[in-house]
Design an enzyme around this catalytic site. Structure first.
Site, PDB file in Angstrom:
ATOM      1  N   PRO A  35       0.820  -1.215   0.000  1.00 12.86           N
ATOM      2  CA  PRO A  35       0.000   0.000   0.000  1.00 12.86           C
ATOM      3  C   PRO A  35       0.851   1.261   0.000  1.00 12.86           C
ATOM      4  O   PRO A  35       1.797   1.385   0.776  1.00 12.86           O
ATOM      5  CB  PRO A  35      -0.798  -0.124   1.308  1.00 12.86           C
ATOM      6  CG  PRO A  35       0.060  -0.985   2.189  1.00 12.86           C
ATOM      7  CD  PRO A  35       0.740  -1.948   1.274  1.00 12.86           C
ATOM      8  N   SER A  64      -4.195   1.283  -0.232  1.00  8.20           N
ATOM      9  CA  SER A  64      -4.224   2.029   1.023  1.00  8.20           C
ATOM     10  C   SER A  64      -5.522   2.803   1.163  1.00  8.20           C
ATOM     11  O   SER A  64      -6.082   3.293   0.181  1.00  8.20           O
ATOM     12  CB  SER A  64      -3.044   3.008   1.083  1.00  8.20           C
ATOM     13  OG  SER A  64      -3.187   3.911   2.166  1.00  8.20           O
ATOM     14  N   LEU A  86      -5.995  -0.420   5.996  1.00  7.59           N
ATOM     15  CA  LEU A  86      -6.710   0.644   6.697  1.00  7.59           C
ATOM     16  C   LEU A  86      -5.833   1.350   7.719  1.00  7.59           C
ATOM     17  O   LEU A  86      -5.227   0.715   8.590  1.00  7.59           O
ATOM     18  CB  LEU A  86      -7.940   0.062   7.404  1.00  7.59           C
ATOM     19  CG  LEU A  86      -8.807   1.065   8.175  1.00  7.59           C
ATOM     20  CD1 LEU A  86      -9.447   2.068   7.219  1.00  7.59           C
ATOM     21  CD2 LEU A  86      -9.877   0.333   8.983  1.00  7.59           C
ATOM     22  N   TYR A  87      -5.782   2.692   7.606  1.00  8.12           N
ATOM     23  CA  TYR A  87      -5.288   3.542   8.687  1.00  8.12           C
ATOM     24  C   TYR A  87      -6.496   3.918   9.541  1.00  8.12           C
ATOM     25  O   TYR A  87      -7.516   4.353   9.001  1.00  8.12           O
ATOM     26  CB  TYR A  87      -4.639   4.816   8.152  1.00  8.12           C
ATOM     27  CG  TYR A  87      -3.298   4.615   7.492  1.00  8.12           C
ATOM     28  CD1 TYR A  87      -2.204   4.183   8.226  1.00  8.12           C
ATOM     29  CD2 TYR A  87      -3.127   4.891   6.139  1.00  8.12           C
ATOM     30  CE1 TYR A  87      -0.967   4.018   7.627  1.00  8.12           C
ATOM     31  CE2 TYR A  87      -1.888   4.729   5.536  1.00  8.12           C
ATOM     32  CZ  TYR A  87      -0.815   4.300   6.286  1.00  8.12           C
ATOM     33  OH  TYR A  87       0.403   4.129   5.689  1.00  8.12           O
ATOM     34  N   THR A 113      -2.845  -1.266   9.518  1.00 11.46           N
ATOM     35  CA  THR A 113      -1.510  -0.751   9.814  1.00 11.46           C
ATOM     36  C   THR A 113      -1.486  -0.231  11.242  1.00 11.46           C
ATOM     37  O   THR A 113      -2.318   0.597  11.622  1.00 11.46           O
ATOM     38  CB  THR A 113      -1.121   0.365   8.829  1.00 11.46           C
ATOM     39  OG1 THR A 113      -0.978  -0.204   7.522  1.00 11.46           O
ATOM     40  CG2 THR A 113       0.188   1.007   9.221  1.00 11.46           C
ATOM     41  N   LYS A 166      -0.101  -5.068   9.861  1.00  4.75           N
ATOM     42  CA  LYS A 166       1.106  -4.513   9.240  1.00  4.75           C
ATOM     43  C   LYS A 166       1.825  -3.588  10.229  1.00  4.75           C
ATOM     44  O   LYS A 166       1.210  -2.669  10.785  1.00  4.75           O
ATOM     45  CB  LYS A 166       0.737  -3.734   7.981  1.00  4.75           C
ATOM     46  CG  LYS A 166       1.933  -3.176   7.219  1.00  4.75           C
ATOM     47  CD  LYS A 166       1.465  -2.502   5.935  1.00  4.75           C
ATOM     48  CE  LYS A 166       2.637  -2.003   5.107  1.00  4.75           C
ATOM     49  NZ  LYS A 166       3.320  -0.852   5.730  1.00  4.75           N
ATOM     50  N   HIS A 190       7.732   0.452   8.252  1.00  8.14           N
ATOM     51  CA  HIS A 190       7.174   1.606   7.547  1.00  8.14           C
ATOM     52  C   HIS A 190       8.241   2.349   6.727  1.00  8.14           C
ATOM     53  O   HIS A 190       8.286   3.582   6.691  1.00  8.14           O
ATOM     54  CB  HIS A 190       6.502   2.567   8.535  1.00  8.14           C
ATOM     55  CG  HIS A 190       5.217   3.136   8.016  1.00  8.14           C
ATOM     56  ND1 HIS A 190       3.986   2.753   8.498  1.00  8.14           N
ATOM     57  CD2 HIS A 190       4.947   4.059   7.061  1.00  8.14           C
ATOM     58  CE1 HIS A 190       3.029   3.421   7.875  1.00  8.14           C
ATOM     59  NE2 HIS A 190       3.598   4.211   6.989  1.00  8.14           N
ATOM     60  N   ARG A 193      10.715   5.130   8.185  1.00 10.61           N
ATOM     61  CA  ARG A 193      10.353   6.551   8.301  1.00 10.61           C
ATOM     62  C   ARG A 193       9.531   6.854   9.539  1.00 10.61           C
ATOM     63  O   ARG A 193       9.024   7.968   9.686  1.00 10.61           O
ATOM     64  CB  ARG A 193       9.558   6.988   7.062  1.00 10.61           C
ATOM     65  CG  ARG A 193      10.329   6.839   5.761  1.00 10.61           C
ATOM     66  CD  ARG A 193       9.452   7.146   4.574  1.00 10.61           C
ATOM     67  NE  ARG A 193       8.325   6.230   4.539  1.00 10.61           N
ATOM     68  CZ  ARG A 193       7.151   6.530   3.996  1.00 10.61           C
ATOM     69  NH1 ARG A 193       6.952   7.722   3.489  1.00 10.61           N
ATOM     70  NH2 ARG A 193       6.183   5.647   3.986  1.00 10.61           N
ATOM     71  N   ASP A 221       8.235  -6.430   4.079  1.00 13.53           N
ATOM     72  CA  ASP A 221       8.662  -5.379   3.155  1.00 13.53           C
ATOM     73  C   ASP A 221       9.772  -4.554   3.783  1.00 13.53           C
ATOM     74  O   ASP A 221      10.007  -4.604   4.986  1.00 13.53           O
ATOM     75  CB  ASP A 221       7.498  -4.518   2.662  1.00 13.53           C
ATOM     76  CG  ASP A 221       6.986  -3.500   3.673  1.00 13.53           C
ATOM     77  OD1 ASP A 221       7.647  -3.249   4.688  1.00 13.53           O
ATOM     78  OD2 ASP A 221       5.903  -2.934   3.421  1.00 13.53           O
ATOM     79  N   GLY A 222      10.454  -3.802   2.927  1.00 13.55           N
ATOM     80  CA  GLY A 222      11.546  -2.958   3.375  1.00 13.55           C
ATOM     81  C   GLY A 222      12.792  -3.164   2.539  1.00 13.55           C
ATOM     82  O   GLY A 222      13.496  -4.158   2.690  1.00 13.55           O
ATOM     83  N   GLY A 223      13.059  -2.255   1.611  1.00 11.33           N
ATOM     84  CA  GLY A 223      14.301  -2.318   0.842  1.00 11.33           C
ATOM     85  C   GLY A 223      14.315  -3.316  -0.290  1.00 11.33           C
ATOM     86  O   GLY A 223      15.383  -3.619  -0.836  1.00 11.33           O
ATOM     87  N   GLY A 244       7.170  -1.590  -2.327  1.00 14.40           N
ATOM     88  CA  GLY A 244       6.699  -0.229  -2.121  1.00 14.40           C
ATOM     89  C   GLY A 244       7.424   0.781  -2.988  1.00 14.40           C
ATOM     90  O   GLY A 244       6.926   1.246  -3.996  1.00 14.40           O
ATOM     91  N   ARG A 245       8.651   1.129  -2.592  1.00 14.51           N
ATOM     92  CA  ARG A 245       9.410   2.161  -3.301  1.00 14.51           C
ATOM     93  C   ARG A 245       9.581   1.829  -4.782  1.00 14.51           C
ATOM     94  O   ARG A 245       9.420   2.695  -5.652  1.00 14.51           O
ATOM     95  CB  ARG A 245      10.780   2.350  -2.643  1.00 14.51           C
ATOM     96  CG  ARG A 245      11.588   3.499  -3.236  1.00 14.51           C
ATOM     97  CD  ARG A 245      12.965   3.585  -2.607  1.00 14.51           C
ATOM     98  NE  ARG A 245      12.885   3.730  -1.162  1.00 14.51           N
ATOM     99  CZ  ARG A 245      13.953   3.913  -0.384  1.00 14.51           C
ATOM    100  NH1 ARG A 245      15.166   3.956  -0.919  1.00 14.51           N
ATOM    101  NH2 ARG A 245      13.810   4.033   0.920  1.00 14.51           N
TER     102      ARG A 245
END
Length: 312
Positions: A35, A64, A86-87, A113, A166, A190, A193, A221-223, A244-245
């Site tokens: 997301p 998201s 969902l936030y 999240t 998440k 996240h 960040r 996830d991450g990198g 993501g990125r």
């Protein structure tokens, strides 16, 4: 990048299979599109573009709740399985309405999240005086601050869809997630960040995998920037990885077609890497194919400040 491979040779790797299963759906490779709340800042069509790419390629997109044009419009635009993240930006009734809407529009899983109780001090954004569109309109953080395991129990009482949490970063919370009936644990910090000096996701993944002991699926996830990164996460026990990125780069470069092309390249890298490791399937890949005995200079174009000289 600090992990190296220990490849095996002289094995028949003609027929390699990198498919997997998540929330009852077959994935062409162990990847989902993670997301991105501000996807509308990258590409016209916002959340629709990655969902189209995911549907055409054969993986899942997790949209998201702060991504335009919203879960309903995305569902109407793309008739294909998808996940909803969902936030928590409202009270219990607001949360329940969001989840019930996702159920009504045939989403395949609900992701909550839980590592955004406060907005992290994102110094690069501060230096650029930049605020994403999702951040500009965000409010209601107090509801996220109050959100607890009791809310997970409440949601589980009426939602039959798989629940994904998440933002898990410790084995203790992973065990709590299992205790509360969570089907999928999403290991993430996240994008680094949120909490400064938090341990990197890949470093905590092994302890979480050991604690979970196959009682839940694990997304990481991450990198993740290339196929070998995917293989490293799978080797450490993840069932699937979130992009993501890299997804954002592709979206900005050319929308859904570029995201699709990115996924093709990633698939080729995963297939090539698995063959060169001497393996035919992801199930054969484990930590014995990795080594930490590897010196790596982390200064590169994707580091935080690649143009700053040493000593400054």
């Amino acid at each position: 990048d600090s992990l190296a491979f220990r490849p095996r040779v002289l094995r028949d790797v003609e027929n390699v299979d990198i498919s997997t299963n998540l929330v009852g759906h077959s994935l062409r490779m162990p990847v989902i599109l993670a997301p991105i709340g501000s996807m509308q800042d990258f590409v016209e069509g916002a959340g629709i573009a990655p969902t189209i790419a995911a549907s055409e390629f054969g993986i899942l997109h997790m949209i998201s709740s702060t991504c335009m044009p919203g879960l309903e419009e995305v569902a109407k635009s793309v008739n294909y399985p998808k996940l909803f993240q969902l936030y928590v930006r409202g009270d219990q009734n607001w949360v329940d309405d969001q989840i019930k809407s996702a159920i009504d529009f045939n989403y395949s899983g609900i992701c909550l999240t839980v590592d955004l109780d406060a907005y992290g001090r994102r110094e690069r954004d501060l230096a650029k005086r930049y605020r994403t569109t999702s951040r500009q309109s965000a409010s209601g953080f107090e509801y996220q601050m109050r959100f607890s395991w009791k809310d997970i129990d409440r949601i589980k009482s009426y939602c039959d869809l798989p629940i994904i949490i998440k933002g898990i970063a410790t084995k203790e919370d992973a065990l709590l997630a299992i205790k509360h009936g969570v089907e999928i644990i999403y290991v993430s910090n996240h994008g680094g960040r949120q909490l400064d000096f938090g341990v990197g996701g890949l470093n905590v993944l092994p302890e979480i995998v050991e604690a979970v002991d196959n009682k839940a699926k694990i997304i990481f996830d991450g990198g993740i920037m290339r196929g070998t990164d995917v293989l490293k996460a799978i080797a450490l026990g993840a069932d699937c990885v979130g992009i993501g990125r890299l997804q954002g780069f592709a979206a900005a470069a050319g929308g859904s077609k570029a995201i699709f092309r990115m996924l093709e390249l990633l698939e080729t890298e995963i297939l090539t890497g698995l063959r060169l490791l001497g393996l035919n399937s992801l199930s054969e890949l484990d930590h014995t194919y990795l080594s930490k005995d590897y010196a790596f200079d982390s200064k590169d174009v994707l580091s935080a400040f690649p143009l700053i000289d040493e000593g400054y």
